[in-house]
Design an enzyme around this catalytic site. Structure first.
Site, PDB file in Angstrom:
ATOM      1  N   ARG A 141       0.865  -1.176   0.000  1.00 13.67           N
ATOM      2  CA  ARG A 141       0.000   0.000   0.000  1.00 13.67           C
ATOM      3  C   ARG A 141       0.899   1.223   0.000  1.00 13.67           C
ATOM      4  O   ARG A 141       2.120   1.120   0.142  1.00 13.67           O
ATOM      5  CB  ARG A 141      -1.043  -0.009   1.142  1.00 13.67           C
ATOM      6  CG  ARG A 141      -0.718  -0.726   2.402  1.00 13.67           C
ATOM      7  CD  ARG A 141       0.411  -0.120   3.159  1.00 13.67           C
ATOM      8  NE  ARG A 141       0.215   1.310   3.381  1.00 13.67           N
ATOM      9  CZ  ARG A 141       1.172   2.189   3.592  1.00 13.67           C
ATOM     10  NH1 ARG A 141       2.449   1.811   3.625  1.00 13.67           N
ATOM     11  NH2 ARG A 141       0.914   3.454   3.769  1.00 13.67           N
ATOM     12  N   GLY A 142       0.262   2.401  -0.132  1.00 12.36           N
ATOM     13  CA  GLY A 142       1.061   3.622  -0.291  1.00 12.36           C
ATOM     14  C   GLY A 142       1.193   3.899  -1.783  1.00 12.36           C
ATOM     15  O   GLY A 142       1.546   2.988  -2.557  1.00 12.36           O
ATOM     16  N   ALA A 143       0.926   5.160  -2.175  1.00 10.96           N
ATOM     17  CA  ALA A 143       0.787   5.472  -3.601  1.00 10.96           C
ATOM     18  C   ALA A 143       2.000   5.051  -4.466  1.00 10.96           C
ATOM     19  O   ALA A 143       1.818   4.323  -5.458  1.00 10.96           O
ATOM     20  CB  ALA A 143       0.480   6.962  -3.749  1.00 10.96           C
ATOM     21  N   ARG A 165      -7.500  -0.399  -6.749  1.00  9.38           N
ATOM     22  CA  ARG A 165      -7.832   0.650  -5.776  1.00  9.38           C
ATOM     23  C   ARG A 165      -8.042   1.959  -6.554  1.00  9.38           C
ATOM     24  O   ARG A 165      -7.315   2.224  -7.512  1.00  9.38           O
ATOM     25  CB  ARG A 165      -6.715   0.819  -4.730  1.00  9.38           C
ATOM     26  CG  ARG A 165      -6.613  -0.373  -3.771  1.00  9.38           C
ATOM     27  CD  ARG A 165      -5.670  -0.086  -2.618  1.00  9.38           C
ATOM     28  NE  ARG A 165      -6.249   0.800  -1.622  1.00  9.38           N
ATOM     29  CZ  ARG A 165      -5.548   1.329  -0.611  1.00  9.38           C
ATOM     30  NH1 ARG A 165      -4.266   1.062  -0.480  1.00  9.38           N
ATOM     31  NH2 ARG A 165      -6.140   2.125   0.257  1.00  9.38           N
ATOM     32  N   GLN A 224      -2.012   2.250   9.932  1.00  7.96           N
ATOM     33  CA  GLN A 224      -0.729   2.381   9.216  1.00  7.96           C
ATOM     34  C   GLN A 224       0.309   3.076  10.100  1.00  7.96           C
ATOM     35  O   GLN A 224       1.503   2.804   9.995  1.00  7.96           O
ATOM     36  CB  GLN A 224      -0.914   3.206   7.926  1.00  7.96           C
ATOM     37  CG  GLN A 224      -1.584   2.479   6.792  1.00  7.96           C
ATOM     38  CD  GLN A 224      -3.077   2.698   6.766  1.00  7.96           C
ATOM     39  OE1 GLN A 224      -3.696   2.969   7.793  1.00  7.96           O
ATOM     40  NE2 GLN A 224      -3.675   2.552   5.603  1.00  7.96           N
ATOM     41  N   ASP A 276      -1.919  10.806  -1.994  1.00  3.29           N
ATOM     42  CA  ASP A 276      -2.325   9.801  -2.983  1.00  3.29           C
ATOM     43  C   ASP A 276      -2.653  10.438  -4.316  1.00  3.29           C
ATOM     44  O   ASP A 276      -2.652   9.782  -5.363  1.00  3.29           O
ATOM     45  CB  ASP A 276      -3.528   9.019  -2.469  1.00  3.29           C
ATOM     46  CG  ASP A 276      -3.060   8.054  -1.415  1.00  3.29           C
ATOM     47  OD1 ASP A 276      -2.890   8.476  -0.263  1.00  3.29           O
ATOM     48  OD2 ASP A 276      -2.802   6.882  -1.764  1.00  3.29           O
ATOM     49  N   ASN A 296      -5.311  12.519   0.652  1.00  2.00           N
ATOM     50  CA  ASN A 296      -4.394  11.650   1.395  1.00  2.00           C
ATOM     51  C   ASN A 296      -5.190  10.898   2.455  1.00  2.00           C
ATOM     52  O   ASN A 296      -6.411  11.065   2.603  1.00  2.00           O
ATOM     53  CB  ASN A 296      -3.262  12.468   2.020  1.00  2.00           C
ATOM     54  CG  ASN A 296      -2.163  11.581   2.583  1.00  2.00           C
ATOM     55  OD1 ASN A 296      -1.730  10.625   1.929  1.00  2.00           O
ATOM     56  ND2 ASN A 296      -1.713  11.840   3.793  1.00  2.00           N
ATOM     57  N   LYS A 297      -4.480  10.085   3.218  1.00  2.00           N
ATOM     58  CA  LYS A 297      -5.096   9.226   4.231  1.00  2.00           C
ATOM     59  C   LYS A 297      -6.069   9.992   5.125  1.00  2.00           C
ATOM     60  O   LYS A 297      -5.774  11.118   5.531  1.00  2.00           O
ATOM     61  CB  LYS A 297      -3.982   8.581   5.055  1.00  2.00           C
ATOM     62  CG  LYS A 297      -4.416   7.629   6.145  1.00  2.00           C
ATOM     63  CD  LYS A 297      -5.349   6.536   5.669  1.00  2.00           C
ATOM     64  CE  LYS A 297      -4.833   5.735   4.495  1.00  2.00           C
ATOM     65  NZ  LYS A 297      -5.861   4.864   3.868  1.00  2.00           N
TER      66      LYS A 297
HETATM   67  O1  MRU Z   1      -4.460   3.201   2.256  1.00  2.00           O
HETATM   68  P1  MRU Z   1      -2.966   3.386   2.104  1.00  2.00           P
HETATM   69  O2  MRU Z   1      -2.186   2.836   3.236  1.00  2.00           O
HETATM   70  O3  MRU Z   1      -2.488   2.924   0.757  1.00  2.00           O
HETATM   71  O4  MRU Z   1      -2.786   4.968   2.136  1.00  2.00           O
HETATM   72  C1  MRU Z   1      -1.494   5.495   2.046  1.00  2.00           C
HETATM   73  C2  MRU Z   1      -1.453   6.968   2.216  1.00  2.00           C
HETATM   74  O5  MRU Z   1      -2.452   7.620   2.375  1.00  2.00           O
HETATM   75  C3  MRU Z   1      -0.104   7.630   2.077  1.00  2.00           C
HETATM   76  O6  MRU Z   1      -0.041   8.776   2.868  1.00  2.00           O
HETATM   77  C4  MRU Z   1       0.122   8.029   0.603  1.00  2.00           C
HETATM   78  O7  MRU Z   1      -0.119   6.954  -0.240  1.00  2.00           O
HETATM   79  C5  MRU Z   1       1.498   8.536   0.379  1.00  2.00           C
HETATM   80  S1  MRU Z   1       2.679   7.232   0.482  1.00  2.00           S
HETATM   81  C6  MRU Z   1       4.237   7.818   0.175  1.00  2.00           C
END
Ligand code: MRU
Length: 370
Positions: free
Chosen positions: A64-66, A109, A220, A261, A271-272
């Site tokens: 996970r994470g963009a 996603r 996370q 994201d 973002n999250k």
């Molecule tokens: O749902 P996730 O864990 O994929 O969400 C991740 C985030 O929101 C991060 O802050 C974002 O992807 C940046 S990662 C460098």
């Protein structure tokens, strides 16, 4: 006088990330995916060998994470090309197969634009190689896509170091900052975006303490950022999400830095979930609020109304690690990203430098130079 920061080449020599979310095995064309659902208790890799495996790893958040999702998707497209080779498809049929697989992977996603970027990029590379006659058969195409996926991962590593350097320009006077979620090496190519300045600071012998909100519902922060900062030897303090306002009010952090994201051309940051709350509180208290992201996280096409905010399984809220914390049928709303309007964002830290308001003018200007 402040010491100048090192060059990117010098930094590459000393950067030794201790987390590796994705490892490509060229001998058997398998992507080893660190199963982030099991962290911080087990460090287990899952062998993704098919396009379906790649989809599952992204959809179910093994990875996970963009930026990490984007890298994973790039390898997914290489795996799709090798699959075409196994099935004996000719080069034109392989392109059709890649388009279908790309659509499927991109649908895993909806919010992180890096996923869509990676699929489009790999398809473009494939189509250009074929139309310019640079590959003669499916094997050559698959090998080229494999090399391109490796490039995407290696380039992302360098980009994250540059973000770390640019971010450190902003944060080097800070002794403690707050983040959200995990925008570290686990979410990218080993360095990360929001955590990159603290990593670079560490490589240079400085310490910046990180306040880590737990980031319910998926945790996370509590599970991944704590794990990553622990293994990297960066000082941190875990806080409940509900403590965010109090910690800032008490003056315990000098800046907030988060990842993204998706960032729109006018500076809206997706973002999250929980990011918006941090931004508003920081703004109210006069604390700078930074967003760190690579060019691939910018969406220059869409308007805010067109962005899909992912909603996940209600049980992620009803349960913590499988244990019910409420009535089993409690009605739940579980959006996992939020939207921060540009007025709350002090600067956006990218590999091309730091972008300041007005974003509508400065985002296109900075990214065009890229
Ligand atoms: O749902 P996730 O864990 O994929 O969400 C991740 C985030 O929101 C991060 O802050 C974002 O992807 C940046 S990662 C460098």
């Amino acid at each position: 006088m402040r010491e100048p920061l090192p060059s990117i080449d010098k930094l590459k020599e000393i950067a030794r990330p201790k987390v590796r979310p994705l490892i490509w095995c060229s001998e058997n064309k398998i992507l080893k995916v660190l199963d982030q659902r099991k962290l911080p208790f087990e460090e287990e890799y899952y062998n993704a060998a098919t396009v379906e495996d790649i989809y599952k790893c992204i959809r179910e958040m093994y990875v996970r994470g963009a930026p990490a999702i984007g890298i994973c998707a790039s390898y997914g497209m290489a795996i799709a090309a090798y699959d075409a080779l196994k099935r004996g498809l000719d080069i034109e049929k392989t392109l059709e197969h890649l388009r279908r697989c790309g659509q499927y992977i991109a649908s895993a996603r909806p919010t992180a634009v890096n996923l869509e970027w990676a699929v489009k990029h790999m398809l473009n590379v494939a189509e250009t190689l074929v139309s310019e006659g640079k590959v003669r058969n499916t094997r050559e195409l698959a090998e080229s896509l494999e090399r391109e996926a490796i490039n995407v991962q290696e380039e992302e590593f360098e980009i994250e170091l540059k973000i770390g350097l640019n971010g450190l320009e902003k944060l080097r006077e800070c002794s403690s900052v707050m983040t959200q979620c995990n925008a570290g090496g686990l979410a990218g190519a080993g360095i990360g975006t929001a955590l990159a300045p603290m990593k670079v600071a560490k490589y240079l012998g400085m310490d910046i303490k990180v306040y880590v909100p737990e980031t319910r519902p998926w945790l996370q922060g509590a599970r991944l950022t704590v794990y990553e900062l622990h293994v990297e030897g960066i000082p941190y303090v875990l806080i409940a999400d509900t403590a965010v306002g109090y910690v800032m009010y008490r003056g315990m952090v000098e800046a907030v830095i988060v990842g993204a994201d998706r960032i729109l051309r006018d500076g809206h940051v997706i973002n999250k979930i929980g990011t918006f709350k941090e931004a508003v509180i920081a703004h109210e208290l006069g604390i700078p609020f930074y967003v760190a992201a690579p060019k691939t996280t910018f969406d220059m096409e869409r308007k805010i109304e067109e962005v899909k905010i992912e909603e996940r399984d209600p049980d992620e809220v009803r349960k913590i690690r499988g244990v019910l914390i409420t009535l089993p049928d409690a009605p739940v709303y579980n959006p996992v990203f939020d939207i921060t309007p540009p007025k709350y964002v002090t600067a956006i830290i990218t590999e091309y430098g730091n972008i300041h308001p007005p974003y509508i003018k400065n985002i296109p200007r900075t990214l065009q130079q890229a």
